[in-house]
Design a protein around this motif. Structure first.
Motif, PDB file in Angstrom:
ATOM      1  N   CYS A  49       0.837  -1.210   0.000  1.00  0.00           N
ATOM      2  CA  CYS A  49       0.000   0.000   0.000  1.00  0.00           C
ATOM      3  C   CYS A  49       0.867   1.254   0.000  1.00  0.00           C
TER       4      CYS A  49
ATOM      5  N   ASP B 200       3.672   1.489  -1.482  1.00  0.00           N
ATOM      6  CA  ASP B 200       4.073   1.608  -2.898  1.00  0.00           C
ATOM      7  C   ASP B 200       2.998   2.329  -3.709  1.00  0.00           C
ATOM      8  N   ILE B 201       1.756   1.916  -3.509  1.00  0.00           N
ATOM      9  CA  ILE B 201       0.657   2.495  -4.296  1.00  0.00           C
ATOM     10  C   ILE B 201       0.546   3.992  -4.045  1.00  0.00           C
TER      11      ILE B 201
ATOM     12  N   ARG C 256       3.438   5.803  -5.576  1.00  0.00           N
ATOM     13  CA  ARG C 256       3.345   5.861  -7.039  1.00  0.00           C
ATOM     14  C   ARG C 256       2.364   6.945  -7.481  1.00  0.00           C
TER      15      ARG C 256
END
Lengths: 221, 221
Positions: free
Chosen positions: B65, B67-68, B71
Motif C-alpha cells: 500500500c 508503494d501504491i 506511485r
C-alpha cells in the motif's frame, strides 16, 4: 497450465477463498489464479476522479492492487502460493499447489497492454493465459453476460456470444478491452458466477451440463 | 541524503501533494519521501479483522500500500520520481528531483522488522532513514504527540520527549515500534503536522523558530 482462473475482486475475501479451495480440492487440472484488485482498485478509481492521475499511474497502481488481493488470498489457502513470475508458477504447480500470480512485475517488464481503465484484471488475465497457452475463466459476482444490465427485469443471461458482437455492448461484467484481446489471440473465455464454485468446476473439468450450469462463453476463435 | 520525510497516508492526496511540492520549492537539502499506506492500508486492517490474516500477509500487503500511495503521489509532482531502490534514490537526487521510495522490494529483500501491526510506515521510514544516515521527519495530520489523545480538551502538545518515556504512552500518532527503533539506533525524529508545509520546512532548513513552529521531537539519542 490448463486454466487461468481470474477471481474477481468483488468475490474477495470469503467467496474467493471458497472458490480457490474448491478448485484445489476438486480438479486434477493445472490451474493458476489471478485476482482482481477489488475494493483497493476501486479506491484508486475514486482518487483518480478527484485527482486525475495519468493513465500509467492508474494502470500500474491498479495492478499493484491485484498483487495485494492475491497475497492476502494466498494467505488463507494452505495449498496455494503467491508468486511473482512464471517460473515460480511452474514450480508451485509441480508441487501440486495452486499458484496465485501477483502480476505487477511481469506486467512491468512486458508492459503489453494499453494504459487505461478499459484494461483491467480481465484483460491482464487474458494476456497471461495467452502467454501460458491456457484457457481462461473469469469468475465474477454475476452469472455471466446479460442482454441488459443484470439487475434489469428482462435481462437474459447469454450462453454464448462472439467477442466481435460483444464489442458493441459497451460496459458489461467484463472489461471492454477483453473482447479485443480474445479476437487478437483467437481465444475464448468463460464468464461464470464465482459464488457457486461448482459452476467453475464443471467448466474446468469439462463436464459442462448446460441444463445445470449458468455461464457465458465469449468466443474469439 | 539529509532527510527522510515520511508523509502520512492521512495526508493523501491533496495535502501530501502540497507538502512535497513545498519541500521541492523551498529547500536545498537532499530529501527523500516515504509514504504511509493511508486508506489502502486501513482497508487491509478491516479485512484482517474479518479474516485474521497472518502477520506476514498483513505486513507485506500493507507495505505494498505504501508503494501504491507513493506511485500516485509521484504522478502529481513533476519534480518527483517513484523509485524502488536506493541506487535510484541517489540518481534521482543528483538530478535535483525528489525521490519517493516505494519500499516493498527493499523491505522484502532485507526484512529487518517485526511482522505486526505495531510496525507501520513510521518504523519502516525510521529504518530506511538509518540506512541512509539521514534525519527523520514524520508528517502526519495532527500537530505532534500530545499528553492525551489530541481531541481531548486538556491535551497538550509535547515539544520534546524521550523515546524511552514515549514507550509507556501506548498508542499515539506514531506507531508503537518507532520508539524502540529510535532507541536502538540512537536517533531522533520530528513529528509534525503536514497540513502546514512551513512547519516541515522550518525543521528541514534548520531554522526552527520555537515560537511559531509546533512539532514534537522524539529523542532516542
Amino acid at each position: 497450465m490448463d486454466w487461468v482462473v481470474k477471481v474477481g475482486g468483488s468475490l474477495f475475501p470469503e467467496n474467493s477463498v471458497k472458490l480457490v479451495k474448491a478448485i484445489f480440492e476438486s480438479t486434477e487440472k493445472e490451474v493458476m489464479i489471478v485476482c482482481g484488485g477489488g475494493s483497493f482498485a476501486n479506491q484508486i478509481r475514486d482518487y483518480d476522479s478527484q485527482m486525475n492521475f495519468s493513465a500509467s499511474a492508474n494502470h500500474e497502481s491498479a495492478i499493484m492492487c491485484m498483487d495485494i488481493v492475491g497475497r492476502l488470498l494466498a494467505d488463507k489457502i494452505p495449498d496455494a502460493e503467491a508468486v511473482f513470475d512464471l517460473n515460480s508458477v511452474k514450480l508451485v504447480s509441480k508441487e501440486n499447489k495452486i499458484p496465485i500470480l501477483l502480476p505487477s512485475k511481469l506486467m512491468h517488464y512486458l508492459d503489453p497492454l494499453e494504459h487505461s481503465w478499459n484494461v483491467t484484471s480481465d484483460s491482464i488475465s487474458c494476456y497471461i493465459a495467452q502467454l501460458l497457452q491456457a484457457k481462461l475463466l473469469i469468475a465474477t459476482d454475476v452469472d455471466g453476460i446479460y442482454t441488459r444490465i443484470p439487475s434489469a427485469k428482462d435481462a437474459k443471461l447469454i450462453n454464448e456470444i462472439s467477442a466481435k458482437k460483444l464489442l458493441s455492448f459497451g460496459e458489461t461484467s467484463i472489461d471492454t478491452s477483453l473482447s479485443e484481446l480474445l479476437l487478437e489471440f483467437g481465444s475464448n473465455c468463460y464468464v461464470v458466477n464465482g459464488k457457486y464454485p461448482e459452476r467453475t468446476l464443471s467448466i474446468i473439468n469439462a463436464c459442462v451440463d448446460v441444463d445445470n450450469t449458468q455461464y457465458t462463453l465469449v468466443r474469439g476463435d
